[in-house]
Design a protein around this motif. Structure first.
Motif, PDB file in Angstrom:
ATOM      1  N   UNK A   1      -8.246   4.439 -11.433  1.00 48.73           N
ATOM      2  CA  UNK A   1      -7.744   4.185 -10.079  1.00 48.73           C
ATOM      3  C   UNK A   1      -8.504   5.052  -9.075  1.00 48.73           C
ATOM      4  N   UNK A   2      -8.717   6.323  -9.408  1.00 50.62           N
ATOM      5  CA  UNK A   2      -9.470   7.214  -8.522  1.00 50.62           C
ATOM      6  C   UNK A   2     -10.886   6.695  -8.322  1.00 50.62           C
ATOM      7  N   UNK A   3     -11.495   6.197  -9.384  1.00 51.10           N
ATOM      8  CA  UNK A   3     -12.860   5.658  -9.278  1.00 51.10           C
ATOM      9  C   UNK A   3     -12.902   4.447  -8.344  1.00 51.10           C
ATOM     10  N   UNK A   4     -11.906   3.562  -8.449  1.00 54.46           N
ATOM     11  CA  UNK A   4     -11.864   2.400  -7.564  1.00 54.46           C
ATOM     12  C   UNK A   4     -11.639   2.818  -6.108  1.00 54.46           C
ATOM     13  N   UNK A   5     -10.825   3.840  -5.898  1.00 62.47           N
ATOM     14  CA  UNK A   5     -10.560   4.317  -4.545  1.00 62.47           C
ATOM     15  C   UNK A   5     -11.770   5.004  -3.924  1.00 62.47           C
ATOM     16  N   UNK A   6     -12.687   5.481  -4.768  1.00 65.35           N
ATOM     17  CA  UNK A   6     -13.827   6.244  -4.276  1.00 65.35           C
ATOM     18  C   UNK A   6     -14.670   5.451  -3.293  1.00 65.35           C
ATOM     19  N   UNK A   7     -14.709   4.133  -3.448  1.00 67.29           N
ATOM     20  CA  UNK A   7     -15.538   3.302  -2.572  1.00 67.29           C
ATOM     21  C   UNK A   7     -14.834   2.954  -1.265  1.00 67.29           C
ATOM     22  N   UNK A   8     -13.638   3.494  -1.074  1.00 66.21           N
ATOM     23  CA  UNK A   8     -12.844   3.245   0.135  1.00 66.21           C
ATOM     24  C   UNK A   8     -12.678   1.754   0.407  1.00 66.21           C
ATOM     25  N   UNK A   9     -12.170   1.021  -0.578  1.00 64.65           N
ATOM     26  CA  UNK A   9     -12.030  -0.426  -0.392  1.00 64.65           C
ATOM     27  C   UNK A   9     -10.917  -0.765   0.586  1.00 64.65           C
ATOM     28  N   UNK A  10     -11.031  -1.932   1.187  1.00 67.13           N
ATOM     29  CA  UNK A  10      -9.941  -2.450   2.015  1.00 67.13           C
ATOM     30  C   UNK A  10      -8.927  -3.218   1.182  1.00 67.13           C
ATOM     31  N   UNK A  11      -9.366  -3.692   0.025  1.00 71.72           N
ATOM     32  CA  UNK A  11      -8.512  -4.471  -0.865  1.00 71.72           C
ATOM     33  C   UNK A  11      -8.575  -3.846  -2.262  1.00 71.72           C
TER      34      UNK A  11
ATOM     35  N   UNK B   1      -1.200   4.243   1.836  1.00 68.49           N
ATOM     36  CA  UNK B   1      -2.544   3.818   2.230  1.00 68.49           C
ATOM     37  C   UNK B   1      -2.549   2.659   3.215  1.00 68.49           C
ATOM     38  N   UNK B   2      -1.589   1.744   3.104  1.00 71.88           N
ATOM     39  CA  UNK B   2      -1.579   0.561   3.947  1.00 71.88           C
ATOM     40  C   UNK B   2      -2.626  -0.474   3.591  1.00 71.88           C
ATOM     41  N   UNK B   3      -3.324  -0.288   2.450  1.00 76.15           N
ATOM     42  CA  UNK B   3      -4.363  -1.240   2.090  1.00 76.15           C
ATOM     43  C   UNK B   3      -3.762  -2.495   1.459  1.00 76.15           C
ATOM     44  N   UNK B   4      -4.514  -3.564   1.518  1.00 80.38           N
ATOM     45  CA  UNK B   4      -4.114  -4.812   0.870  1.00 80.38           C
ATOM     46  C   UNK B   4      -4.177  -4.622  -0.634  1.00 80.38           C
ATOM     47  N   UNK B   5      -3.157  -5.090  -1.344  1.00 83.23           N
ATOM     48  CA  UNK B   5      -3.103  -4.922  -2.793  1.00 83.23           C
ATOM     49  C   UNK B   5      -2.686  -6.224  -3.457  1.00 83.23           C
TER      50      UNK B   5
END
Length: 256
Positions: free
Chosen positions: A160-170, A199-203
């Motif tokens: 999860x941390x690795x996926x968040x590293x790219x600062x995705x919007x989704x 975060x408020x990001x789309x999930x």
């Protein structure tokens, strides 16, 4: 289910086949920015395929997909994977069922690698950001641990941390607890719960955890045979589903 927010994801009449087997049957879907969408349904209904197409991991045969207004069109050659739009790919983060960590890298290395190689951060800056992300998912102090030294739940939190590293919007979560021992499920769901709240990001979450889907989602899709059978708020879908097929599915999974 209507939502006035601007869609960040659009799928229009998307068809996906594996050989002669139809996986998604002219599927259309819009997801507003900031929405938390849970996708449920029996095995083979096309749930995970939706996520893989949005992330650009597989081609599709017909229809259109847009991420933040940028189209991803069906491929015309075998070089499609190498040519998929980099900017769009970075906008979408994905966490898989089986972690997919690099076994020869520490937790810190697994998170920092893409920051250095893809985003071009210096190694020092990449590692600093990776440390912050590991702390965010409750793994401060585990930076030097290799995947083999971590529990399944800890490995999934590194992912999860690795996926968040790219600062995705989704963010896409594909059955992220199904490979975990039951006692480890809660720690991963807790991280996703906090992320969704802060975060408020789309999930988009493909999940078999019905209680979690009901708690965290703004909207739930029930799918079968590559089609959306029901699309509703969790308060409606889990208490008064309109489709008999949805009712039968929920009876089967909730009575286990």
């Amino acid at each position: 289910m209507a939502d006035a927010r601007t869609p960040i994801l659009r799928l229009a009449n998307v068809e996906k086949r594996y050989g002669d087997t139809l996986i998604l049957d002219r599927l259309s879907l819009e997801v507003p920015a900031g929405q938390r969408l849970a996708i449920i349904g029996p095995s083979g209904s096309g749930k995970s395929t939706i996520l893989r197409l949005i992330k650009g991991l597989e081609p599709f045969q017909a229809g259109a997909i847009e991420v933040a207004g940028e189209p991803l069109r069906p491929p015309r050659s075998a070089s499609w994977f190498a040519r998929r739009p980099a900017a769009r790919s970075h906008m979408v983060g994905m966490v898989f069922q089986h972690f997919n960590l690099f076994p020869h890298m520490t937790a810190l290395g697994n998170v920092a690698e893409a920051l250095a190689r893809v985003l071009g951060l210096t190694r020092r800056d990449a590692e600093a950001r990776a440390r912050d992300l590991l702390a965010q998912v409750g793994l401060g102090g585990k930076e030097a641990s290799y995947p083999r030294e971590l529990s399944g739940g800890q490995q999934q939190r590194v992912a999860i941390a690795r996926a968040l590293a790219m600062r995705p919007q989704v963010m896409l979560f594909d059955e992220v607890t199904s490979a975990l021992d039951p006692e480890l499920v809660g720690e991963v769901l807790g991280v996703i719960r906090t992320l969704s709240r802060e975060s408020g990001m789309t999930m988009l979450l493909v999940t078999h955890e019905m209680g979690f889907a009901r708690e965290i989602a703004d909207r739930v899709l029930f799918m079968e045979k590559g089609r959306i059978v029901e699309d509703a708020a969790p308060s409606q879908l889990f208490t008064a589903p309109q489709s008999e097929r949805t009712r039968a599915f929920l009876r089967a999974v909730l009575e286990r």
